[in-house]
Design a protein around this motif. Sequence first.
Motif, PDB file in Angstrom:
ATOM      1  N   HIS A   6      76.013  44.718  61.291  1.00 45.30           N
ATOM      2  CA  HIS A   6      75.840  43.844  60.129  1.00 45.30           C
ATOM      3  C   HIS A   6      75.764  44.681  58.859  1.00 45.30           C
ATOM      4  CE1 HIS A   6      74.338  40.442  57.757  1.00 45.30           C
ATOM      5  NE2 HIS A   6      73.506  41.329  57.223  1.00 45.30           N
ATOM      6  N   ILE A  10      79.060  43.997  56.802  1.00 42.97           N
ATOM      7  CA  ILE A  10      78.791  43.016  55.752  1.00 42.97           C
ATOM      8  C   ILE A  10      78.346  43.691  54.454  1.00 42.97           C
ATOM      9  CG2 ILE A  10      77.470  40.969  55.131  1.00 42.97           C
ATOM     10  CD1 ILE A  10      79.444  40.580  57.503  1.00 42.97           C
ATOM     11  N   HIS A  11      77.279  44.441  54.521  1.00 44.31           N
ATOM     12  CA  HIS A  11      76.744  45.050  53.302  1.00 44.31           C
ATOM     13  C   HIS A  11      77.487  46.315  52.905  1.00 44.31           C
ATOM     14  CE1 HIS A  11      73.573  42.146  52.954  1.00 44.31           C
ATOM     15  NE2 HIS A  11      73.357  42.273  54.251  1.00 44.31           N
ATOM     16  N   HIS A  13      80.742  46.474  52.931  1.00 40.69           N
ATOM     17  CA  HIS A  13      81.994  46.001  52.321  1.00 40.69           C
ATOM     18  C   HIS A  13      81.768  44.613  51.717  1.00 40.69           C
ATOM     19  CE1 HIS A  13      84.073  49.306  54.313  1.00 40.69           C
ATOM     20  NE2 HIS A  13      83.366  49.007  55.384  1.00 40.69           N
ATOM     21  N   PRO A  14      80.950  44.523  50.646  1.00 37.52           N
ATOM     22  CA  PRO A  14      80.576  43.212  50.113  1.00 37.52           C
ATOM     23  C   PRO A  14      81.749  42.382  49.583  1.00 37.52           C
ATOM     24  CG  PRO A  14      79.766  44.964  48.696  1.00 37.52           C
ATOM     25  CD  PRO A  14      80.303  45.606  49.933  1.00 37.52           C
ATOM     26  N   ALA A  15      82.749  43.014  48.998  1.00 33.26           N
ATOM     27  CA  ALA A  15      83.889  42.239  48.478  1.00 33.26           C
ATOM     28  C   ALA A  15      84.626  41.546  49.618  1.00 33.26           C
ATOM     29  CB  ALA A  15      84.836  43.143  47.693  1.00 33.26           C
ATOM     30  N   GLN A  16      84.880  42.282  50.683  1.00 30.64           N
ATOM     31  CA  GLN A  16      85.547  41.686  51.848  1.00 30.64           C
ATOM     32  C   GLN A  16      84.665  40.603  52.466  1.00 30.64           C
ATOM     33  OE1 GLN A  16      86.352  44.407  55.056  1.00 30.64           O
ATOM     34  NE2 GLN A  16      87.602  42.931  56.146  1.00 30.64           N
ATOM     35  N   ALA A  17      83.371  40.852  52.528  1.00 31.92           N
ATOM     36  CA  ALA A  17      82.449  39.870  53.088  1.00 31.92           C
ATOM     37  C   ALA A  17      82.469  38.575  52.277  1.00 31.92           C
ATOM     38  CB  ALA A  17      81.038  40.438  53.154  1.00 31.92           C
ATOM     39  N   ARG A  18      82.532  38.692  50.945  1.00 33.45           N
ATOM     40  CA  ARG A  18      82.609  37.481  50.104  1.00 33.45           C
ATOM     41  C   ARG A  18      83.918  36.739  50.343  1.00 33.45           C
ATOM     42  NH1 ARG A  18      79.941  40.823  46.605  1.00 33.45           N
ATOM     43  NH2 ARG A  18      81.854  41.573  45.649  1.00 33.45           N
ATOM     44  N   TRP A  22      81.296  35.540  54.503  1.00 32.17           N
ATOM     45  CA  TRP A  22      80.183  36.100  55.275  1.00 32.17           C
ATOM     46  C   TRP A  22      78.976  36.344  54.391  1.00 32.17           C
ATOM     47  CZ3 TRP A  22      83.990  40.217  57.393  1.00 32.17           C
ATOM     48  CH2 TRP A  22      84.903  39.597  58.255  1.00 32.17           C
ATOM     49  N   ILE A  23      79.197  36.531  53.079  1.00 33.05           N
ATOM     50  CA  ILE A  23      78.133  36.612  52.088  1.00 33.05           C
ATOM     51  C   ILE A  23      78.403  35.505  51.088  1.00 33.05           C
ATOM     52  CG2 ILE A  23      77.228  37.922  50.138  1.00 33.05           C
ATOM     53  CD1 ILE A  23      77.625  40.452  51.667  1.00 33.05           C
TER      54      ILE A  23
END
Length: 60
Positions: A6, A10-11, A13-18, A22-23
Amino acid sequence: MCAPCHLVTIHGHPAQAREHGWIVPSHANPATSPIHRFDGRWYLPGDAWRPTTPPEGDTP
């Protein structure tokens, strides 16, 4: 997802997660934010996990 994965995925790669939902930004409603799942489909979270279309402008 385990805690180390996680943090890295997730944290890390925040841009990909958004992009994948996922974020969710703090001003957004998570219940109405589509999520791109491992099976390649988009879903709205909730009791039924209803299939939906990607958010406008997003085609990961």
